[in-house]
Design a protein around this motif. Structure first.
Motif, PDB file in Angstrom:
ATOM      1  N   GLU A   1      77.086  87.022   7.190  1.00  6.40           N
ATOM      2  CA  GLU A   1      76.512  86.008   8.063  1.00  6.40           C
ATOM      3  C   GLU A   1      77.617  84.998   8.338  1.00  6.40           C
ATOM      4  OE1 GLU A   1      73.021  82.722   7.746  1.00  6.40           O
ATOM      5  OE2 GLU A   1      72.454  84.794   7.244  1.00  6.40           O
ATOM      6  N   ASP A   2      77.934  84.799   9.627  1.00  9.65           N
ATOM      7  CA  ASP A   2      79.049  83.910   9.949  1.00  9.65           C
ATOM      8  C   ASP A   2      78.623  82.444   9.884  1.00  9.65           C
ATOM      9  OD1 ASP A   2      77.742  83.329  12.309  1.00  9.65           O
ATOM     10  OD2 ASP A   2      79.245  84.221  13.623  1.00  9.65           O
ATOM     11  N   LEU A   3      79.539  81.545  10.207  1.00 15.21           N
ATOM     12  CA  LEU A   3      79.289  80.109  10.084  1.00 15.21           C
ATOM     13  C   LEU A   3      78.166  79.612  11.000  1.00 15.21           C
ATOM     14  CD1 LEU A   3      82.982  78.857   9.828  1.00 15.21           C
ATOM     15  CD2 LEU A   3      81.320  79.148   7.983  1.00 15.21           C
ATOM     16  N   GLN A   4      77.933  80.310  12.111  1.00 11.46           N
ATOM     17  CA  GLN A   4      76.844  79.927  13.014  1.00 11.46           C
ATOM     18  C   GLN A   4      75.519  80.553  12.611  1.00 11.46           C
ATOM     19  OE1 GLN A   4      79.728  81.282  14.331  1.00 11.46           O
ATOM     20  NE2 GLN A   4      80.671  79.552  15.347  1.00 11.46           N
ATOM     21  N   GLY A   5      75.514  81.339  11.563  1.00 11.54           N
ATOM     22  CA  GLY A   5      74.292  81.998  11.107  1.00 11.54           C
ATOM     23  C   GLY A   5      74.029  83.336  11.769  1.00 11.54           C
ATOM     24  N   LEU A   6      75.019  83.889  12.468  1.00 10.20           N
ATOM     25  CA  LEU A   6      74.867  85.198  13.111  1.00 10.20           C
ATOM     26  C   LEU A   6      75.083  86.306  12.090  1.00 10.20           C
ATOM     27  CD1 LEU A   6      76.892  84.576  16.375  1.00 10.20           C
ATOM     28  CD2 LEU A   6      74.424  84.820  16.203  1.00 10.20           C
ATOM     29  N   ARG A   7      74.143  87.230  12.043  1.00  7.72           N
ATOM     30  CA  ARG A   7      74.317  88.413  11.188  1.00  7.72           C
ATOM     31  C   ARG A   7      75.326  89.314  11.898  1.00  7.72           C
ATOM     32  NH1 ARG A   7      68.344  90.232  11.093  1.00  7.72           N
ATOM     33  NH2 ARG A   7      68.602  89.451  13.196  1.00  7.72           N
ATOM     34  N   THR A   8      76.424  89.604  11.221  1.00  6.45           N
ATOM     35  CA  THR A   8      77.588  90.207  11.876  1.00  6.45           C
ATOM     36  C   THR A   8      78.077  91.434  11.120  1.00  6.45           C
ATOM     37  OG1 THR A   8      78.238  87.990  12.584  1.00  6.45           O
ATOM     38  CG2 THR A   8      79.921  89.688  12.712  1.00  6.45           C
ATOM     39  N   ILE A   9      78.561  92.404  11.907  1.00  7.86           N
ATOM     40  CA  ILE A   9      79.321  93.532  11.357  1.00  7.86           C
ATOM     41  C   ILE A   9      80.706  93.458  11.989  1.00  7.86           C
ATOM     42  CG2 ILE A   9      78.381  95.105  13.107  1.00  7.86           C
ATOM     43  CD1 ILE A   9      78.891  97.414  11.190  1.00  7.86           C
ATOM     44  N   GLU A  10      81.719  93.559  11.139  1.00  5.71           N
ATOM     45  CA  GLU A  10      83.095  93.497  11.603  1.00  5.71           C
ATOM     46  C   GLU A  10      83.863  94.607  10.910  1.00  5.71           C
ATOM     47  OE1 GLU A  10      86.674  90.198  11.986  1.00  5.71           O
ATOM     48  OE2 GLU A  10      84.932  89.761  10.758  1.00  5.71           O
ATOM     49  N   GLY A  11      84.878  95.120  11.573  1.00  5.52           N
ATOM     50  CA  GLY A  11      85.666  96.160  10.939  1.00  5.52           C
ATOM     51  C   GLY A  11      86.747  96.710  11.826  1.00  5.52           C
ATOM     52  N   SER A  12      87.359  97.769  11.334  1.00  2.00           N
ATOM     53  CA  SER A  12      88.429  98.432  12.069  1.00  2.00           C
ATOM     54  C   SER A  12      88.413  99.915  11.733  1.00  2.00           C
ATOM     55  CB  SER A  12      89.786  97.817  11.704  1.00  2.00           C
ATOM     56  OG  SER A  12      90.024  97.979  10.319  1.00  2.00           O
ATOM     57  N   PHE A  13      89.121 100.681  12.560  1.00  2.00           N
ATOM     58  CA  PHE A  13      89.189 102.128  12.343  1.00  2.00           C
ATOM     59  C   PHE A  13      90.528 102.655  12.814  1.00  2.00           C
ATOM     60  CE2 PHE A  13      87.366 101.385  16.491  1.00  2.00           C
ATOM     61  CZ  PHE A  13      88.153 102.185  17.297  1.00  2.00           C
ATOM     62  N   SER A  14      90.846 103.838  12.327  1.00  2.00           N
ATOM     63  CA  SER A  14      92.054 104.539  12.727  1.00  2.00           C
ATOM     64  C   SER A  14      91.736 106.030  12.721  1.00  2.00           C
ATOM     65  CB  SER A  14      93.193 104.220  11.757  1.00  2.00           C
ATOM     66  OG  SER A  14      94.309 105.031  12.033  1.00  2.00           O
ATOM     67  N   ALA A  15      91.931 106.672  13.858  1.00  2.00           N
ATOM     68  CA  ALA A  15      91.638 108.102  13.986  1.00  2.00           C
ATOM     69  C   ALA A  15      92.837 108.810  14.602  1.00  2.00           C
ATOM     70  CB  ALA A  15      90.406 108.314  14.857  1.00  2.00           C
ATOM     71  N   LYS A  16      93.287 109.874  13.972  1.00  2.00           N
ATOM     72  CA  LYS A  16      94.385 110.670  14.522  1.00  2.00           C
ATOM     73  C   LYS A  16      93.765 111.888  15.204  1.00  2.00           C
ATOM     74  CE  LYS A  16      98.952 112.190  13.809  1.00  2.00           C
ATOM     75  NZ  LYS A  16     100.183 111.855  13.209  1.00  2.00           N
ATOM     76  N   VAL A  17      93.984 111.981  16.521  1.00  2.00           N
ATOM     77  CA  VAL A  17      93.350 113.041  17.317  1.00  2.00           C
ATOM     78  C   VAL A  17      94.380 113.745  18.193  1.00  2.00           C
ATOM     79  CG1 VAL A  17      91.089 111.905  17.361  1.00  2.00           C
ATOM     80  CG2 VAL A  17      92.734 111.411  19.148  1.00  2.00           C
ATOM     81  N   ARG A  18      93.971 114.850  18.756  1.00  2.00           N
ATOM     82  CA  ARG A  18      94.821 115.631  19.662  1.00  2.00           C
ATOM     83  C   ARG A  18      94.135 115.693  21.028  1.00  2.00           C
ATOM     84  NH1 ARG A  18      96.875 120.458  16.824  1.00  2.00           N
ATOM     85  NH2 ARG A  18      98.447 118.936  16.234  1.00  2.00           N
ATOM     86  N   PHE A  19      94.899 115.389  22.081  1.00  2.00           N
ATOM     87  CA  PHE A  19      94.408 115.427  23.460  1.00  2.00           C
ATOM     88  C   PHE A  19      95.223 116.428  24.267  1.00  2.00           C
ATOM     89  CE2 PHE A  19      93.429 110.892  22.470  1.00  2.00           C
ATOM     90  CZ  PHE A  19      92.063 110.953  22.657  1.00  2.00           C
ATOM     91  N   VAL A  20      94.751 116.735  25.469  1.00  2.00           N
ATOM     92  CA  VAL A  20      95.515 117.507  26.441  1.00  2.00           C
ATOM     93  C   VAL A  20      96.026 116.514  27.475  1.00  2.00           C
ATOM     94  CG1 VAL A  20      95.406 119.269  28.241  1.00  2.00           C
ATOM     95  CG2 VAL A  20      94.170 119.603  26.108  1.00  2.00           C
ATOM     96  N   CYS A  21      97.336 116.526  27.700  1.00  2.00           N
ATOM     97  CA  CYS A  21      97.951 115.624  28.671  1.00  2.00           C
ATOM     98  C   CYS A  21      97.487 116.003  30.074  1.00  2.00           C
ATOM     99  CB  CYS A  21      99.469 115.709  28.571  1.00  2.00           C
ATOM    100  SG  CYS A  21     100.343 114.681  29.780  1.00  2.00           S
ATOM    101  N   GLN A  22      97.040 115.030  30.848  1.00  2.00           N
ATOM    102  CA  GLN A  22      96.542 115.292  32.197  1.00  2.00           C
ATOM    103  C   GLN A  22      97.680 115.519  33.200  1.00  2.00           C
ATOM    104  OE1 GLN A  22      93.172 115.699  32.803  1.00  2.00           O
ATOM    105  NE2 GLN A  22      93.226 115.622  30.570  1.00  2.00           N
ATOM    106  N   ARG A  23      98.918 115.223  32.791  1.00  2.00           N
ATOM    107  CA  ARG A  23     100.057 115.449  33.688  1.00  2.00           C
ATOM    108  C   ARG A  23     100.662 116.824  33.485  1.00  2.00           C
ATOM    109  NH1 ARG A  23     102.536 109.533  33.000  1.00  2.00           N
ATOM    110  NH2 ARG A  23     102.730 110.268  30.889  1.00  2.00           N
ATOM    111  N   CYS A  24     100.942 117.193  32.223  1.00  2.00           N
ATOM    112  CA  CYS A  24     101.666 118.443  31.963  1.00  2.00           C
ATOM    113  C   CYS A  24     100.788 119.529  31.345  1.00  2.00           C
ATOM    114  CB  CYS A  24     102.875 118.182  31.073  1.00  2.00           C
ATOM    115  SG  CYS A  24     102.445 117.702  29.383  1.00  2.00           S
ATOM    116  N   GLN A  25      99.555 119.192  30.994  1.00  2.00           N
ATOM    117  CA  GLN A  25      98.589 120.128  30.401  1.00  2.00           C
ATOM    118  C   GLN A  25      98.984 120.631  29.014  1.00  2.00           C
ATOM    119  OE1 GLN A  25      95.585 120.561  31.971  1.00  2.00           O
ATOM    120  NE2 GLN A  25      96.481 118.993  33.264  1.00  2.00           N
ATOM    121  N   LYS A  26      99.897 119.922  28.338  1.00  2.00           N
ATOM    122  CA  LYS A  26     100.259 120.258  26.961  1.00  2.00           C
ATOM    123  C   LYS A  26      99.490 119.350  26.014  1.00  2.00           C
ATOM    124  CE  LYS A  26     105.019 121.575  27.998  1.00  2.00           C
ATOM    125  NZ  LYS A  26     106.419 121.196  27.778  1.00  2.00           N
TER     126      LYS A  26
END
Length: 177
Positions: free
Chosen positions: A53-78
């Motif tokens: 609960e923050d200083l204004q009394g708001l019930r809050t969720i805070e956080g961060s994430f990190s995900a390592k993923v693989r994409f297909v390049c839209q320019r070279c298709q690799k």
């Protein structure tokens, strides 16, 4: 499939009252929409959640994430690997956030009637919002060799610079003969 450090459906109010914190990794099998949005999820997603609960009394969720993923390049298709990181801060107190004029700074989480919400779905939404609209290698990446189509910035290719009216004039001259 590794076990989760928390339940998929959580009671927001209870977690806030306990000032719950999670620092864990989530197996990609729990994030099917993320798997559909890329070629593959290369490793478990690292995530941190903090309910308070923050200083204004708001019930809050805070956080961060990190995900390592693989994409297909839209320019070279690799395929190429990319790490998607992000930070989020949300509240379920929409009216209070609006009255404090904080709705631009905080995302709003909608709770079910019993005060619960799907934490995994929320996390997946946060990750998906960080995926670029067009996935491609970095601009100067030597791995990205696009086809014969050359990309130009600010200048037209020579073929495109030909005046379309000159082609019409040539046609007109052909019909006069």
């Amino acid at each position: 499939m590794a076990d989760l450090a928390f339940n998929e459906i959580v009671n927001f109010e209870k977690l806030v009252s306990n000032c719950a914190e999670y620092k864990t990794t989530i197996d990609p099998s729990y994030l099917p929409r993320l798997a559909e949005a890329c070629s593959s999820v290369l490793q478990p997603v690292k995530v941190e959640f903090r309910f308070y609960e923050d200083l204004q009394g708001l019930r809050t969720i805070e956080g961060s994430f990190s995900a390592k993923v693989r994409f297909v390049c839209q320019r070279c298709q690799k395929e190429f690997d990319k790490e998607i990181t992000g930070h989020f801060q949300s509240t379920c107190d929409e009216e209070k956030a609006r009255s404090l004029k904080l709705e631009e700074k905080l995302d709003i989480v909608e709770l079910n009637e019993d005060g619960s919400f799907n934490l995994l779905s929320f996390l997946e939404d946060c990750i998906l919002l960080e995926i670029p609209y067009i996935t491609s290698h970095d601009e100067d990446d030597p791995e990205c060799v696009s086809s014969e189509d050359s990309w130009t910035f600010g200048e037209l290719a020579e073929e495109a610079q030909q005046n379309p009216f000159s082609a019409l004039a040539e046609l007109k001259d052909k019909f006069k003969k």
